[in-house]
Design a protein around this motif. Sequence first.
Motif, short mmCIF file in Angstrom:
data_model
loop_
_atom_site.label_atom_id
_atom_site.label_comp_id
_atom_site.label_asym_id
_atom_site.label_seq_id
_atom_site.Cartn_x
_atom_site.Cartn_y
_atom_site.Cartn_z
N ASN A 115 1.35 -1.00 -0.11
CA ASN A 115 0.07 -0.27 -0.40
C ASN A 115 0.56 1.42 -0.31
OD1 ASN A 115 -2.77 -0.28 0.25
ND2 ASN A 115 -2.12 -1.91 1.70
N THR A 116 1.55 0.88 0.34
CA THR A 116 3.08 2.80 0.15
C THR A 116 4.38 2.34 -0.69
OG1 THR A 116 4.31 1.00 2.51
CG2 THR A 116 2.28 3.07 2.89
N LEU A 117 4.56 1.70 -1.16
CA LEU A 117 5.60 1.51 -2.13
C LEU A 117 5.50 0.82 -3.35
CD1 LEU A 117 7.58 -0.90 1.17
CD2 LEU A 117 7.99 1.46 -0.38
N SER A 118 6.93 1.29 -4.22
CA SER A 118 6.26 0.83 -5.93
C SER A 118 8.03 0.25 -5.78
CB SER A 118 7.24 2.23 -6.39
OG SER A 118 6.18 3.12 -5.95
N PRO A 119 7.81 -0.42 -6.37
CA PRO A 119 9.20 -1.38 -7.38
C PRO A 119 10.10 -0.71 -7.41
CG PRO A 119 7.27 -1.79 -8.78
CD PRO A 119 6.23 -0.89 -8.36
N GLY A 120 11.21 -1.04 -7.12
CA GLY A 120 12.56 -0.38 -6.84
C GLY A 120 12.72 0.10 -6.02
N HIS A 144 8.50 -8.99 -4.22
CA HIS A 144 7.95 -7.98 -4.39
C HIS A 144 8.85 -6.79 -4.76
CE1 HIS A 144 4.75 -9.10 -1.71
NE2 HIS A 144 4.10 -8.19 -1.99
N GLY A 145 9.92 -7.45 -5.31
CA GLY A 145 10.89 -6.44 -5.92
C GLY A 145 11.04 -5.49 -5.60
N LEU A 146 11.34 -4.77 -4.61
CA LEU A 146 12.29 -3.77 -3.14
C LEU A 146 13.47 -4.11 -3.24
CD1 LEU A 146 9.00 -3.94 -0.92
CD2 LEU A 146 9.29 -1.91 -2.75
N ASP A 147 14.09 -3.02 -3.03
CA ASP A 147 15.86 -3.25 -2.87
C ASP A 147 15.57 -2.89 -1.01
OD1 ASP A 147 18.44 -2.90 -3.31
OD2 ASP A 147 17.97 -0.51 -3.80
N VAL A 148 16.60 -4.01 -1.15
CA VAL A 148 16.10 -3.45 0.51
C VAL A 148 17.92 -3.89 0.87
CG1 VAL A 148 16.02 -4.87 2.98
CG2 VAL A 148 14.65 -5.76 0.56
N GLN A 149 18.70 -2.80 1.17
CA GLN A 149 20.12 -2.89 2.46
C GLN A 149 19.47 -3.33 3.19
OE1 GLN A 149 21.39 0.95 2.17
NE2 GLN A 149 23.14 0.19 4.00
N ILE A 185 23.31 4.91 8.21
CA ILE A 185 22.98 5.19 7.18
C ILE A 185 21.99 6.30 7.10
CG2 ILE A 185 22.10 3.32 5.82
CD1 ILE A 185 23.40 0.73 7.14
N LEU A 186 21.57 6.12 7.41
CA LEU A 186 20.62 7.34 7.20
C LEU A 186 21.25 8.98 7.54
CD1 LEU A 186 17.50 6.00 9.54
CD2 LEU A 186 17.07 6.27 7.72
N ALA A 187 22.18 8.88 7.90
CA ALA A 187 22.73 10.32 7.71
C ALA A 187 23.47 10.56 6.65
CB ALA A 187 23.29 10.61 8.94
N ALA A 188 24.11 9.23 5.35
CA ALA A 188 24.47 8.77 4.74
C ALA A 188 24.27 9.34 3.45
CB ALA A 188 25.51 8.14 4.99
N ASP A 189 22.72 8.85 4.01
CA ASP A 189 21.15 9.10 2.52
C ASP A 189 21.15 10.42 2.12
OD1 ASP A 189 19.88 7.85 0.65
OD2 ASP A 189 18.09 7.89 2.43
N THR A 190 21.89 11.27 2.00
CA THR A 190 21.14 13.37 1.90
C THR A 190 20.29 12.81 0.92
OG1 THR A 190 23.21 12.94 0.56
CG2 THR A 190 23.58 13.88 2.72
N GLY A 191 20.60 11.83 -0.42
CA GLY A 191 19.55 12.45 -1.28
C GLY A 191 17.57 10.99 -1.03
N HIS A 192 17.80 11.10 0.57
CA HIS A 192 16.43 9.74 0.99
C HIS A 192 16.18 9.60 0.10
CE1 HIS A 192 16.20 13.96 3.07
NE2 HIS A 192 17.26 13.43 4.00
N GLU A 193 16.94 8.61 -0.25
CA GLU A 193 16.82 6.99 -1.56
C GLU A 193 15.66 5.88 -0.84
OE1 GLU A 193 18.32 5.72 -4.81
OE2 GLU A 193 17.54 8.31 -5.05
N ILE A 194 16.61 6.22 1.14
CA ILE A 194 15.42 5.09 1.91
C ILE A 194 14.22 5.40 1.71
CG2 ILE A 194 15.86 3.60 4.04
CD1 ILE A 194 18.56 3.99 3.85
N LYS A 195 13.18 4.67 1.72
CA LYS A 195 11.63 4.79 1.82
C LYS A 195 11.26 4.89 3.42
CE LYS A 195 11.57 7.06 -2.52
NZ LYS A 195 11.95 8.45 -2.11
N ASN A 205 -1.17 6.75 -1.98
CA ASN A 205 -1.81 7.66 -2.93
C ASN A 205 -1.16 7.04 -4.07
OD1 ASN A 205 -4.47 8.53 -1.61
ND2 ASN A 205 -3.33 10.07 -0.66
N SER A 206 -0.08 7.52 -3.63
CA SER A 206 1.43 7.52 -5.09
C SER A 206 1.92 5.75 -5.11
CB SER A 206 2.17 8.14 -5.01
OG SER A 206 2.68 8.24 -3.54
N ALA A 207 2.08 4.74 -4.30
CA ALA A 207 2.47 3.28 -4.41
C ALA A 207 1.81 2.49 -5.45
CB ALA A 207 2.48 2.59 -3.40
N LYS A 208 3.03 1.59 -6.37
CA LYS A 208 2.21 1.37 -7.75
C LYS A 208 2.84 -0.17 -7.55
CE LYS A 208 3.23 5.05 -10.26
NZ LYS A 208 4.06 6.13 -9.41
#
Length: 396
Positions: A74-79, A101-106, A124-134, A218-221
């Motif tokens: 309900n909240t995520l999209s592939p990748g 489900h095709g999610l990319d797990v660290q 890990i969260l501090a290093a993720d400055t681009g906010h890739e981790i959903k 609303n945006s999960a695919k």
Amino acid sequence: MSFQNPVFIPGPTNMPEEIRKACYMPTIDHRSAVFGEILNPCLKSVRKVLKSDSAHVFIFPSTGTGGWETALSNTLSPGDKILAARNGMFSHRWIDMCQRHGLDVQIVETPWGHGLPAHRYSEILAADTGHEIKVVLATYNETATGVRSNIAAVRKALDDADHPALLFVDGVSSIASMDFRFDEWGVDIAVTGSQKGFMLPAGLAILGFSDKAMAASNSAKLPRTFFDIRDMEKGYAANAFPYTPPVGLMNGLKLSSELLLEEGMENVFARHNRIAEGVRLAVNAWGLELCAATPDVHSDTVSAIKTPKGFDATDIVTHAANTYGVAFGVGLGEVAGKVFRIGHLGSLTDVMTLSGLATAEMCMADLGLNVQLGSGVAAAQEYYRSNPAVSALQAA
Ligand SMILES: *Cc1c(COP(=O)(O)O)cnc(C)c1O
């Protein structure tokens, strides 16, 4: 005659007779107003059990595993990228579901017996400055190892990094048994099932969603149909489900959540802690060790007990079932054969717990382990005597 011993597995748990009766009810029309009289109190009471004022509660005909899928789909999209620690069989299975489900797990590999490494999440969260981790996954209570993690510390890791990822918590073997604070810990999705702390048969996935998690839907695919919370929400608005609800189980949930709230959640947590403390003292008296590495991660709902090298811990479980008609939990995954588990959550009293400890002692003695009969029971008895039960349910 049938003689039913209590079970000492970490779910399904023992069912109080009144809850069992509540599940056993005549057919009603689930599209009539009568169903709303079951549904709405369930939603309201579960929200309180989660310690939330605003969580959107969803109940699906499923189990905890279906709850995991509800959270992801309900909240995520592939990748999409996920951060998760693997420290036992249940965290492993949720990670496996993400990958399928095709999610990319660290994955943060963590020794079994240890809690979630919040400091690693921080880095890990501090290093993720681009906010890739959903999404950050956190298994509050690892049922395979009897390890409780610090969810507030995971929240702090997110806040310190000023990271917008959602926090999903697996509370299947902890919610309604161990302190859980949906609002205070900033949980975005909490997942549980009916057959553990709620003392019901398996058959319900029970979830709380934050407003932020609702917005993500609303945006999960990822594909979703049966577990689509949008359909469920529409159903609830009309006192209904998008399909046929498990009415009897929900009538049971209405009662069990009311009973928990009546006892008082703090009393429920204290009861589990007391019972667990007796079990831990017994393990110590047997000269055995818990899989949980340190006292700060001791679970109050399940103890995984290590047996001596060269001894197959599963034999205890098999022997207890065959000889004494008592159920303990086997070791899973990495700790299969190395631990056996005593589940101590849900409807349990001191006296019931002592019977489980006595049975474990008989089994260990029968199988040639050097355990003094009565040693663990006596340790637990002393503890229960000097720390009397505070709530009615314990004395009942
Ligand atoms: C039991 C359990 C599950 C799985 O729940 P099911 O109801 O068996 O699908 C997931 N996570 C934890 C921590 C559990 O204890």
